[in-house]
Design a protein around this motif. Structure first.
Motif, mmCIF file in Angstrom:
data_model
loop_
_atom_site.group_PDB
_atom_site.id
_atom_site.type_symbol
_atom_site.label_atom_id
_atom_site.label_comp_id
_atom_site.label_asym_id
_atom_site.label_seq_id
_atom_site.Cartn_x
_atom_site.Cartn_y
_atom_site.Cartn_z
ATOM 1 N N ASP A 22 -5.627 6.018 8.405
ATOM 2 C CA ASP A 22 -4.897 5.208 7.653
ATOM 3 C C ASP A 22 -5.355 4.179 6.763
ATOM 4 O O ASP A 22 -4.716 3.844 5.955
ATOM 5 C CB ASP A 22 -4.241 4.447 9.154
ATOM 6 N N PHE A 23 -6.539 3.921 7.082
ATOM 7 C CA PHE A 23 -7.403 2.915 5.913
ATOM 8 C C PHE A 23 -8.980 3.128 6.456
ATOM 9 O O PHE A 23 -9.225 3.641 7.379
ATOM 10 C CB PHE A 23 -6.724 1.514 5.943
ATOM 11 N N GLY A 24 -9.398 2.533 5.568
ATOM 12 C CA GLY A 24 -10.985 2.610 5.787
ATOM 13 C C GLY A 24 -11.633 1.492 5.281
ATOM 14 O O GLY A 24 -11.223 0.458 4.866
ATOM 15 N N LYS A 25 -12.852 1.598 4.795
ATOM 16 C CA LYS A 25 -13.752 0.577 4.346
ATOM 17 C C LYS A 25 -13.152 -0.380 3.143
ATOM 18 O O LYS A 25 -13.338 -1.447 2.929
ATOM 19 C CB LYS A 25 -15.320 1.209 3.833
ATOM 20 N N GLY A 26 -12.774 0.505 2.165
ATOM 21 C CA GLY A 26 -12.162 -0.015 0.873
ATOM 22 C C GLY A 26 -11.074 -1.084 1.179
ATOM 23 O O GLY A 26 -11.010 -2.253 0.829
ATOM 24 N N LYS A 27 -9.971 -0.759 2.102
ATOM 25 C CA LYS A 27 -9.069 -1.734 2.555
ATOM 26 C C LYS A 27 -9.616 -2.996 3.381
ATOM 27 O O LYS A 27 -8.949 -3.969 3.316
ATOM 28 C CB LYS A 27 -7.938 -1.028 3.277
ATOM 29 N N ILE A 28 -10.685 -2.554 4.244
ATOM 30 C CA ILE A 28 -10.997 -3.771 4.939
ATOM 31 C C ILE A 28 -11.774 -4.690 4.031
ATOM 32 O O ILE A 28 -11.704 -5.715 4.243
ATOM 33 C CB ILE A 28 -11.974 -3.067 5.926
ATOM 34 N N LYS A 29 -12.549 -4.141 3.063
ATOM 35 C CA LYS A 29 -13.267 -5.046 2.113
ATOM 36 C C LYS A 29 -12.202 -6.075 1.409
ATOM 37 O O LYS A 29 -12.678 -7.229 1.026
ATOM 38 C CB LYS A 29 -14.222 -4.175 1.134
ATOM 39 N N LYS A 30 -11.194 -5.507 0.984
ATOM 40 C CA LYS A 30 -10.046 -6.376 0.174
ATOM 41 C C LYS A 30 -9.578 -7.551 1.118
ATOM 42 O O LYS A 30 -9.358 -8.222 0.736
ATOM 43 C CB LYS A 30 -9.031 -5.428 -0.075
ATOM 44 N N CYS A 31 -9.967 -7.318 2.361
ATOM 45 C CA CYS A 31 -9.622 -8.574 3.168
ATOM 46 C C CYS A 31 -10.832 -9.576 3.171
ATOM 47 O O CYS A 31 -10.652 -10.455 3.841
ATOM 48 C CB CYS A 31 -9.319 -8.150 4.589
ATOM 49 N N ARG A 32 -11.868 -9.362 2.510
ATOM 50 C CA ARG A 32 -13.117 -10.069 2.322
ATOM 51 C C ARG A 32 -13.619 -10.549 3.833
ATOM 52 O O ARG A 32 -14.032 -11.485 4.213
ATOM 53 C CB ARG A 32 -12.658 -11.525 1.880
ATOM 54 N N VAL A 33 -13.770 -8.986 4.525
ATOM 55 C CA VAL A 33 -14.544 -9.200 5.803
ATOM 56 C C VAL A 33 -15.572 -8.034 5.791
ATOM 57 O O VAL A 33 -15.319 -6.799 4.981
ATOM 58 C CB VAL A 33 -13.746 -9.184 7.015
ATOM 59 N N SER A 34 -16.463 -7.873 6.759
ATOM 60 C CA SER A 34 -17.388 -6.687 6.748
ATOM 61 C C SER A 34 -16.690 -5.780 7.679
ATOM 62 O O SER A 34 -16.185 -5.947 8.603
ATOM 63 C CB SER A 34 -18.523 -7.282 7.603
ATOM 64 N N GLY B 122 -19.603 4.644 25.466
ATOM 65 C CA GLY B 122 -20.416 4.898 24.267
ATOM 66 C C GLY B 122 -19.797 5.194 23.149
ATOM 67 O O GLY B 122 -18.797 6.121 23.166
ATOM 68 N N VAL B 123 -19.753 4.461 22.167
ATOM 69 C CA VAL B 123 -18.958 4.585 20.642
ATOM 70 C C VAL B 123 -19.877 4.448 19.832
ATOM 71 O O VAL B 123 -20.645 3.650 19.721
ATOM 72 C CB VAL B 123 -17.816 3.478 21.004
ATOM 73 N N SER B 124 -19.636 5.644 18.961
ATOM 74 C CA SER B 124 -20.540 5.809 17.734
ATOM 75 C C SER B 124 -19.514 6.046 16.703
ATOM 76 O O SER B 124 -18.260 6.685 16.843
ATOM 77 C CB SER B 124 -21.298 6.937 17.489
ATOM 78 N N TYR B 125 -19.619 5.400 15.457
ATOM 79 C CA TYR B 125 -18.405 5.294 14.392
ATOM 80 C C TYR B 125 -19.474 5.551 13.273
ATOM 81 O O TYR B 125 -20.169 5.064 12.790
ATOM 82 C CB TYR B 125 -17.734 4.107 14.507
ATOM 83 N N CYS B 126 -18.615 6.291 12.318
ATOM 84 C CA CYS B 126 -19.080 6.695 10.881
ATOM 85 C C CYS B 126 -18.280 6.138 9.780
ATOM 86 O O CYS B 126 -17.186 6.605 9.825
ATOM 87 C CB CYS B 126 -19.680 8.236 10.720
ATOM 88 N N ILE B 127 -18.444 5.201 9.033
ATOM 89 C CA ILE B 127 -17.516 4.770 7.924
ATOM 90 C C ILE B 127 -17.821 5.575 6.887
ATOM 91 O O ILE B 127 -19.112 5.554 5.964
ATOM 92 C CB ILE B 127 -17.854 3.463 7.627
ATOM 93 N N VAL B 128 -16.972 6.430 6.226
ATOM 94 C CA VAL B 128 -17.151 7.483 5.339
ATOM 95 C C VAL B 128 -16.346 7.223 4.144
ATOM 96 O O VAL B 128 -15.069 7.214 4.012
ATOM 97 C CB VAL B 128 -16.896 9.056 5.708
ATOM 98 N N GLY B 129 -16.726 7.161 2.876
ATOM 99 C CA GLY B 129 -16.091 6.674 1.880
ATOM 100 C C GLY B 129 -15.274 5.352 2.161
ATOM 101 O O GLY B 129 -15.676 4.600 2.772
ATOM 102 N N ASP B 130 -14.110 5.291 1.410
ATOM 103 C CA ASP B 130 -13.223 4.106 1.416
ATOM 104 C C ASP B 130 -11.989 4.381 2.431
ATOM 105 O O ASP B 130 -11.286 3.510 2.719
ATOM 106 C CB ASP B 130 -12.642 3.582 0.107
ATOM 107 N N ASP B 131 -11.878 5.622 2.887
ATOM 108 C CA ASP B 131 -10.476 5.740 3.412
ATOM 109 C C ASP B 131 -10.650 6.670 4.745
ATOM 110 O O ASP B 131 -9.675 7.199 5.181
ATOM 111 C CB ASP B 131 -9.568 6.523 2.522
ATOM 112 N N LEU B 132 -11.810 6.625 5.349
ATOM 113 C CA LEU B 132 -12.005 7.444 6.615
ATOM 114 C C LEU B 132 -13.080 6.829 7.519
ATOM 115 O O LEU B 132 -13.988 6.273 6.950
ATOM 116 C CB LEU B 132 -12.721 8.581 6.202
#
Length: 788
Positions: free
Chosen positions: A556-568, A723-733
């Protein structure tokens, strides 16, 4: 066998006419080429050690200094202020050396000492620069003195870093990990557990901490400071030994972790071809590693280097079992791998006449193994279960049945191999009518397989499935996941974008059909050993069956949209996990997030305690129906707090490694601390880690968005936790890997995954990027850990 005959360099027989000697030209040629290859490697290692030893200067700079000093002698000036003359006075008198020649030798000696002094000064300056970490805490968007200090700091690091550093060039300039003060550690610890305790529990722990600080703590701290002065890193050796190697439970699931193939693409459906390309790519990486041609890792977007010490043991490494403690053994080199297929073990040489086999030749050899009809030897098929069960039975069996004869020779082949390969008859990946469930099966297969078709002691094992999918399983004691992830990213990229496949899906190039066949390993397994194999398999199978896994992709969204909110993005996901856990369990828990300390020499990891007073206050407010403005303000405070804790952990001011080392010292001194005992007994019911994407430049996600790795995962740390592992791939995944245990009635990986999805949507709705921009005072600081 032809290859056995060719392996004999010479034969001699005694006849009535005398001794008949027969030399094998081919075997002698192979010996010669092997020797040349070995000496080339020695020369490369020597050259690299010289370059690294004089870094940040270069060997050629010595000649420049010598010429400069000699030139001044002819201008009748003395930059040495009389030192050259002093050296000349104390030189031994030689009738064959003229006065002028003695003056030149003295000048060369002075030049060399001056050059070494300059190197020492430059390295000391670089070490002092790399010990400066305040730039990490600088507020974004504010013009202040600290901002100009950071600019100057960055420029000086660039100057003192040289032009082309090798992989290990920075090792001598990295600072040592500092020992935090007892007072600061205890203050941060008490703050971290406050949201998990009621007033009575917190008061009890506060009293224990105060008593510890004023009595035993000072004594233990003195020993730690002494160790920090003597050792490169006061944590890493104890961490490796006591957290990993002294564990007596199975390392499968409990310690080992895995990495997945591309999510949506399988470059070829041919199993042998996929193995041919990627095995070749692994050895290309090893060649670059030996030559130190791999660029030093840095904090993304900065010039700050990270420690590369863990890279030394990627290949030719195994964990050997012991009754009290295991050991990590590493060998310099090996020209083969060991392959497992249908209960048989094969030794496959990947070098012929001193050259690395081409991908097509490796494919040819792998296909030979796949086509081999021979059955497993007695007791061979499930031998790998010994590495999957408890460590003490494996140590005893290794000593009793594998310490001599054919078993020892075959076991040596496995342990000394570059890495281990499994040719799996199953098909895995996102496929079938239920792709979500197939991903869960894929994860479980990589984590434990059939419990006997992986060699869990090897530094890493690569699994190739029947449909062309692959994956990796790694032992944890020798290094942390980012080191292996770097290798895995390189292999996936080289396999698909450089080596490629022909139209039929086979590796490109020709093949030498005269290559000697892979050598099938021999075993003599007695009935007593077979019984132990069965017992280890039963233990491992019960553990594997208990693991509940869920892998999913959030689009639904990824790193790109989160960064627009000015947060890590990482802080955002950590807050999502806190909310998901609270909704799942209606309480908070001690949360582990892995951070790295590779800014320091031989650094490994530190813990970020993600459950904070700020995060719990935000979640209670949101779940209690507070207004959006209140919740948004509390959320930003919680995100900022998390970033602050991460920075502290990275810069050597974490909590848990310091407390762990104090506990180790107390055990050495045979003194008990009620405070430390209580601290170390607290369970991590939520253990989390980000799988980093370190080499985004290797993947063209714009033109080839389907070439995305799904990341990797690990088993639950606590029996009643996740146990939770997560991978932030590109801006949208964002990919998530969630594990827990079926035996715990209060945990369910799929239900927790649903909670994570909903929490992601809820937090993004709260931090809508279209809303009014936040005030400067609410802006988050730079995201220093993105994609680490």
């Amino acid at each position: 066998m032809a290859e056995a005959h060719q392996a004999v360099a010479f034969q001699f027989t005694v006849t009535p006419e005398g001794i008949d000697v027969q030399l094998s030209h081919q075997a002698l040629t192979e010996i010669y080429r092997s020797g040349v290859r070995s000496w080339k490697k020695r020369i490369i290692r020597l050259k690299n050690s010289v370059i690294t030893g004089v870094y940040p200067a270069s060997p050629s700079s010595w000649l420049f200094v010598v010429i400069a000093i000699l030139a001044t002698m002819y201008t009748r000036s003395d930059p040495s202020m009389g030192l050259i003359a002093k050296i000349q006075e104390h030189m031994p008198v030689s009738p064959t050396m003229s006065t002028q020649c003695q003056a030149v030798v003295s000048a060369v000696l002075f030049s060399t000492m001056l050059w070494l002094l300059l190197i020492f000064t430059m390295r000391l300056c670089l070490k002092q620069l790399l010990s400066y970490h305040r730039w990490m805490f600088e507020q974004h968007g504010k013009i202040a003195v600290s901002h100009f200090l950071t600019i100057s700091f960055t420029a000086l690091v660039r100057i003192f870093s040289g032009r082309k550093p090798l992989l290990y060039s920075y090792q001598g300039s990295l600072p040592n990990l500092p020992v935090p003060t007892i007072k600061d550690t205890l203050k941060r610890y008490l703050e971290s557990v406050r949201p998990l305790m009621d007033d009575a529990q917190y008061e009890h722990l506060t009293n224990l901490a105060a008593e510890f600080e004023n009595s035993l703590g000072k004594r233990l701290q003195w020993y730690l400071k002494l160790k920090a002065l003597w050792a490169s890193n006061y944590v890493s050796d104890w961490w490796e030994e006591y957290i990993y190697l002294r564990g007596r439970n199975p390392i499968m699931v409990n310690s080992n972790y895995y990495g997945m193939d591309f999510l949506y693409v399988t470059p070829t459906p041919i199993q042998a071809a996929r193995a041919g390309n990627s095995i070749h790519a692994f050895f290309l990486y090893r060649r670059k590693l030996h030559k130190e041609e791999i660029k030093p890792s840095r904090i993304p977007g900065t010039v700050i280097p990270l420690c590369a010490a863990q890279c030394e043991r990627i290949f030719n490494t195994t964990r050997t079992p012991g009754e009290e403690t295991d050991t990590v053994q590493h060998w310099q080199d090996s020209d083969y791998i060991v392959v497992y297929h249908r209960g048989r073990y094969f030794r496959l040489r990947v070098y012929q006449a001193g050259r690395l086999l081409s991908p097509r030749e490796i494919e040819f050899q792998i296909q030979r193994i796949l086509d081999d009809p021979s059955p497993p030897l007695k007791g061979e098929a499930k031998l790998g279960a010994l590495t999957a069960g408890d460590r003490i039975p494996w140590a005893k069996a290794r000593k009793a049945y594998f310490s001599s004869g054919v078993n020892k020779r075959s076991l040596d082949y496995i342990e000394r191999a570059a890495f281990f390969v499994t040719l799996d008859d199953d098909e895995q990946g996102m496929m079938g009518d239920d792709p979500a469930a197939s991903l869960d099966c894929y994860a479980k297969s990589l984590l434990h397989g059939k419990c006997y078709d992986r060699w869990f002691d090897k530094s890493f094992s690569v699994v190739y499935y029947k449909n062309g999918k692959n994956g990796i399983n790694a032992e944890h004691s020798w290094a942390d996941a980012p080191v292996l992830a770097h290798l895995w990213e390189y292999t996936l990229a080289i396999d698909s974008f450089q080596l490629g496949y022909n139209a039929e899906g086979h590796c490109k190039g020709d093949v030498d059909s005269s290559l000697p066949r892979p050598q099938k390993l021999s075993w003599e397994i007695p009935p007593e050993c077979e019984e132990q194999i069965s017992q280890s398999l039963a233990v491992a199978q019960a553990l594997a069956d208990d693991v509940d896994f869920h892998v999913f992709s959030f689009r639904d969204f990824g790193k790109g949209k989160i960064k627009k909110c000015r947060v890590s993005p990482d802080a955002f996901i950590q807050m999502v996990l806190q909310m998901a856990y609270y909704r799942d369990q209606t309480t908070f828990c001690l949360t582990y997030e892995a951070s790295m300390t590779r800014l320091f020499r031989e650094g490994r990891t530190e813990t970020v305690r993600s459950c904070t007073n700020e995060s719990s206050a935000f979640i209670r407010a949101l779940e209690g129906g507070e207004t959006a403005d209140v919740c948004r303000r509390l959320l930003r405070a919680a995100l900022e707090k998390h970033q602050q804790l991460y920075r502290l952990a990275m810069t050597g001011s974490g909590i848990d490694r310091h407390l762990f080392c104090l506990y180790v010292v107390s055990k050495y001194l045979r003194v008990d601390s009620p405070f430390l005992k209580e601290v170390l007994s607290e369970p991590w019911r939520l253990s989390t880690s980000q799988t980093p994407v370190q080499q985004a430049e290797l993947f063209d996600l714009v033109n080839y968005p389907e070439y995305i790795s799904c990341g990797g995962g690990f088993g639950p740390v606590a029996d009643d936790g996740y146990g939770v592992s997560y991978c932030i791939v590109g801006d949208d995944l964002i990919n998530f890997h969630i594990s827990c245990k079926h035996s715990c009635p209060n945990t369910d990986a799929h239900k927790f995954g649903a909670q994570v999805r909903q929490a992601l949507l809820d937090l993004m709705q709260l931090l809508n990027p279209k809303q009014k921009e936040p005030n400067k005072t609410e802006e988050s600081r730079p995201e220093i850990k993105k994609d680490l």
